[in-house]
Design a protein around this motif. Structure first.
Motif, PDB file in Angstrom:
ATOM      1  N   PRO A 157       0.809  -1.223   0.000  1.00  0.00           N
ATOM      2  CA  PRO A 157       0.000   0.000   0.000  1.00  0.00           C
ATOM      3  C   PRO A 157       0.842   1.273   0.000  1.00  0.00           C
ATOM      4  O   PRO A 157       0.418   2.297  -0.549  1.00  0.00           O
ATOM      5  CB  PRO A 157      -0.839  -0.115   1.273  1.00  0.00           C
ATOM      6  CG  PRO A 157      -0.162  -1.139   2.115  1.00  0.00           C
ATOM      7  CD  PRO A 157       0.517  -2.076   1.177  1.00  0.00           C
ATOM      8  N   SER A 161       0.561   4.097  -2.897  1.00  0.00           N
ATOM      9  CA  SER A 161       0.211   5.472  -2.524  1.00  0.00           C
ATOM     10  C   SER A 161       1.210   6.491  -3.046  1.00  0.00           C
ATOM     11  O   SER A 161       0.906   7.688  -3.106  1.00  0.00           O
ATOM     12  CB  SER A 161       0.114   5.595  -0.999  1.00  0.00           C
ATOM     13  OG  SER A 161      -0.896   4.763  -0.482  1.00  0.00           O
ATOM     14  N   ASN A 178      -2.772   5.772   8.732  1.00  0.00           N
ATOM     15  CA  ASN A 178      -3.740   5.596   7.645  1.00  0.00           C
ATOM     16  C   ASN A 178      -4.438   6.891   7.226  1.00  0.00           C
ATOM     17  O   ASN A 178      -5.129   6.923   6.203  1.00  0.00           O
ATOM     18  CB  ASN A 178      -4.803   4.568   8.048  1.00  0.00           C
ATOM     19  CG  ASN A 178      -4.341   3.142   7.771  1.00  0.00           C
ATOM     20  OD1 ASN A 178      -3.553   2.911   6.868  1.00  0.00           O
ATOM     21  ND2 ASN A 178      -4.832   2.198   8.549  1.00  0.00           N
ATOM     22  N   TYR A 181      -4.433   8.457   3.617  1.00  0.00           N
ATOM     23  CA  TYR A 181      -5.379   8.149   2.543  1.00  0.00           C
ATOM     24  C   TYR A 181      -6.343   9.306   2.299  1.00  0.00           C
ATOM     25  O   TYR A 181      -6.870   9.454   1.196  1.00  0.00           O
ATOM     26  CB  TYR A 181      -6.171   6.882   2.872  1.00  0.00           C
ATOM     27  CG  TYR A 181      -5.325   5.625   2.959  1.00  0.00           C
ATOM     28  CD1 TYR A 181      -4.112   5.528   2.285  1.00  0.00           C
ATOM     29  CD2 TYR A 181      -5.736   4.529   3.719  1.00  0.00           C
ATOM     30  CE1 TYR A 181      -3.333   4.381   2.367  1.00  0.00           C
ATOM     31  CE2 TYR A 181      -4.966   3.378   3.808  1.00  0.00           C
ATOM     32  CZ  TYR A 181      -3.764   3.307   3.128  1.00  0.00           C
ATOM     33  OH  TYR A 181      -3.002   2.175   3.209  1.00  0.00           O
ATOM     34  N   HIS A 184      -5.463  11.816  -0.615  1.00  0.00           N
ATOM     35  CA  HIS A 184      -5.560  11.445  -2.022  1.00  0.00           C
ATOM     36  C   HIS A 184      -6.867  11.912  -2.648  1.00  0.00           C
ATOM     37  O   HIS A 184      -7.906  11.958  -1.988  1.00  0.00           O
ATOM     38  CB  HIS A 184      -5.406   9.928  -2.168  1.00  0.00           C
ATOM     39  CG  HIS A 184      -4.117   9.414  -1.628  1.00  0.00           C
ATOM     40  ND1 HIS A 184      -3.991   8.171  -1.045  1.00  0.00           N
ATOM     41  CD2 HIS A 184      -2.879   9.980  -1.557  1.00  0.00           C
ATOM     42  CE1 HIS A 184      -2.748   7.987  -0.646  1.00  0.00           C
ATOM     43  NE2 HIS A 184      -2.063   9.072  -0.952  1.00  0.00           N
ATOM     44  N   ASN A 187      -9.917   7.209  -4.029  1.00  0.00           N
ATOM     45  CA  ASN A 187      -9.609   6.010  -3.258  1.00  0.00           C
ATOM     46  C   ASN A 187      -9.204   4.884  -4.203  1.00  0.00           C
ATOM     47  O   ASN A 187      -9.830   4.677  -5.233  1.00  0.00           O
ATOM     48  CB  ASN A 187     -10.817   5.568  -2.425  1.00  0.00           C
ATOM     49  CG  ASN A 187     -11.109   6.536  -1.296  1.00  0.00           C
ATOM     50  OD1 ASN A 187     -10.192   7.085  -0.705  1.00  0.00           O
ATOM     51  ND2 ASN A 187     -12.385   6.760  -1.014  1.00  0.00           N
ATOM     52  N   ARG A 191      -5.434  -0.754  -3.279  1.00  0.00           N
ATOM     53  CA  ARG A 191      -4.776  -0.422  -2.017  1.00  0.00           C
ATOM     54  C   ARG A 191      -5.662  -0.788  -0.834  1.00  0.00           C
ATOM     55  O   ARG A 191      -5.184  -1.297   0.185  1.00  0.00           O
ATOM     56  CB  ARG A 191      -4.450   1.066  -2.000  1.00  0.00           C
ATOM     57  CG  ARG A 191      -3.608   1.513  -0.799  1.00  0.00           C
ATOM     58  CD  ARG A 191      -3.614   3.007  -0.692  1.00  0.00           C
ATOM     59  NE  ARG A 191      -4.980   3.503  -0.551  1.00  0.00           N
ATOM     60  CZ  ARG A 191      -5.329   4.761  -0.815  1.00  0.00           C
ATOM     61  NH1 ARG A 191      -4.450   5.608  -1.265  1.00  0.00           N
ATOM     62  NH2 ARG A 191      -6.601   5.141  -0.654  1.00  0.00           N
ATOM     63  N   SER A 192      -6.957  -0.522  -0.951  1.00  0.00           N
ATOM     64  CA  SER A 192      -7.893  -0.888   0.123  1.00  0.00           C
ATOM     65  C   SER A 192      -7.926  -2.394   0.329  1.00  0.00           C
ATOM     66  O   SER A 192      -7.992  -2.877   1.463  1.00  0.00           O
ATOM     67  CB  SER A 192      -9.291  -0.376  -0.211  1.00  0.00           C
ATOM     68  OG  SER A 192      -9.298   1.030  -0.328  1.00  0.00           O
TER      69      SER A 192
END
Length: 308
Positions: A157, A161, A178, A181, A184, A187, A191-192
């Motif tokens: 991740p 990112s 976290n 996130y 960004h 989403n 990555r999730s």
């Protein structure tokens, strides 16, 4: 964006009246950092020096305390610099690195606690097979996996990112977790997905395994003699205390990230400090006081220091 250096800087917006209380914040956290280093390193050195402590249980404890030092050394220097700085900023690349180390070492702590639970399970539930199962090679493999697996899994991740477009340059926090996130523009589903997989392998599965092993230990201990119950309590209670405290801190981190905007800023700030302050200080105190052999060597060390 800094056009000259082509570096993106993130503002850490979670500090509370840092310009008013910066010296107080710095003094408290610097003192905590010194105590973390001193307490953890002292017990690690005792385990290293005394051959009677060269057993898997104590080796895992030493690894857990080393992990606490590494975790603190990733977080505290930047935090201390921020307290004394006019602006609390961090480059996006450094933020991603801090994010990676924060969750890698957090995952390692869970896996080390899992290895310790397995060691206690074999010791109490399969005592005749203990020396065969918990060989030096087995201990080495468990240690390598505990540090290597989270490093590799959290890297995914972090790498995903790195190239994502940022629409927000203010992070709602005092360090990079976290919450990055939220910076960004969109989403990332991949990555999730990796985040969910990481959570399962680094926290959920280890936690379920630990609960299983300790349930078996308690059942065996209940059916055994008083001496077995006493031994189980002496060796398992510290691990359970550390596990409970660390699980609560992980829950705090998730809560901060998911509901951070709904918390008053002061509560958010205090909870963030608890995540990085409590466990690195709590671990050596628990093992120093509750583990009989370590406590014995600590008392001898302090007595010698007092006499000299």
């Amino acid at each position: 964006m800094d056009d000259e250096l082509n570096v993106t800087y993130i503002t850490l917006g979670g500090h509370v009246e840092v310009h008013k209380y910066k010296y107080l914040y710095f003094l408290i956290m610097f003192t905590a950092y010194i105590l973390i280093i001193f307490c953890n390193v002292t017990i690690v050195c005792l385990i290293w020096i005394h051959r009677t402590l060269h057993e898997p249980m104590y080796i895992f404890i030493a690894a857990l305390l080393v992990n606490s030092v590494l975790f603190s050394s990733t977080m505290y220097p930047k935090l201390l610099v921020d307290f004394l700085s006019e602006k609390q900023i961090i480059s996006y690349s450094a933020c991603l690195f801090q994010f990676h180390m924060f969750y890698s070492l957090g995952g390692s702590e869970f896996l080390l606690l899992t290895a310790m639970a397995y060691d206690r399970y074999v010791s109490i539930c399969k005592p005749l097979q203990y020396l065969t199962i918990m060989r030096k090679q087995t201990v080495s493999i468990l240690l390598v996996l505990a540090w290597l697996v989270p490093v590799c899994s959290v890297a995914v991740p972090a790498i995903l990112s790195a190239d994502m477009k940022l629409c927000n340059l203010t992070l709602n926090g005092i360090f990079c977790n976290n919450s990055i996130y939220s910076l960004h523009c969109v989403n990332s589903k991949s990555r999730s997905l990796f985040g969910v997989v990481d959570l399962m392998f680094a926290a959920l599965f280890p936690l379920l395994f630990i609960l299983f092993t300790y349930t078996r230990i308690f059942i065996i201990s209940y059916r055994s003699s008083r001496n077995v119950r006493k031994k189980s309590a002496q060796t398992c209670l510290p691990h359970l205390l550390v596990l409970i405290s660390f699980s609560c801190l992980c829950a705090f981190d998730v809560t901060i990230v998911r509901l951070g905007s709904h918390f008053p800023k002061t509560v958010h700030f205090i909870m963030s400090l608890q995540v990085i302050l409590y466990n690195p200080l709590f671990n050596p105190i628990v093992y120093g006081l509750k583990m009989k052999e370590i406590s014995k060597h600590l008392k001898r060390l302090f007595w010698q220091a007092k006499m000299s």
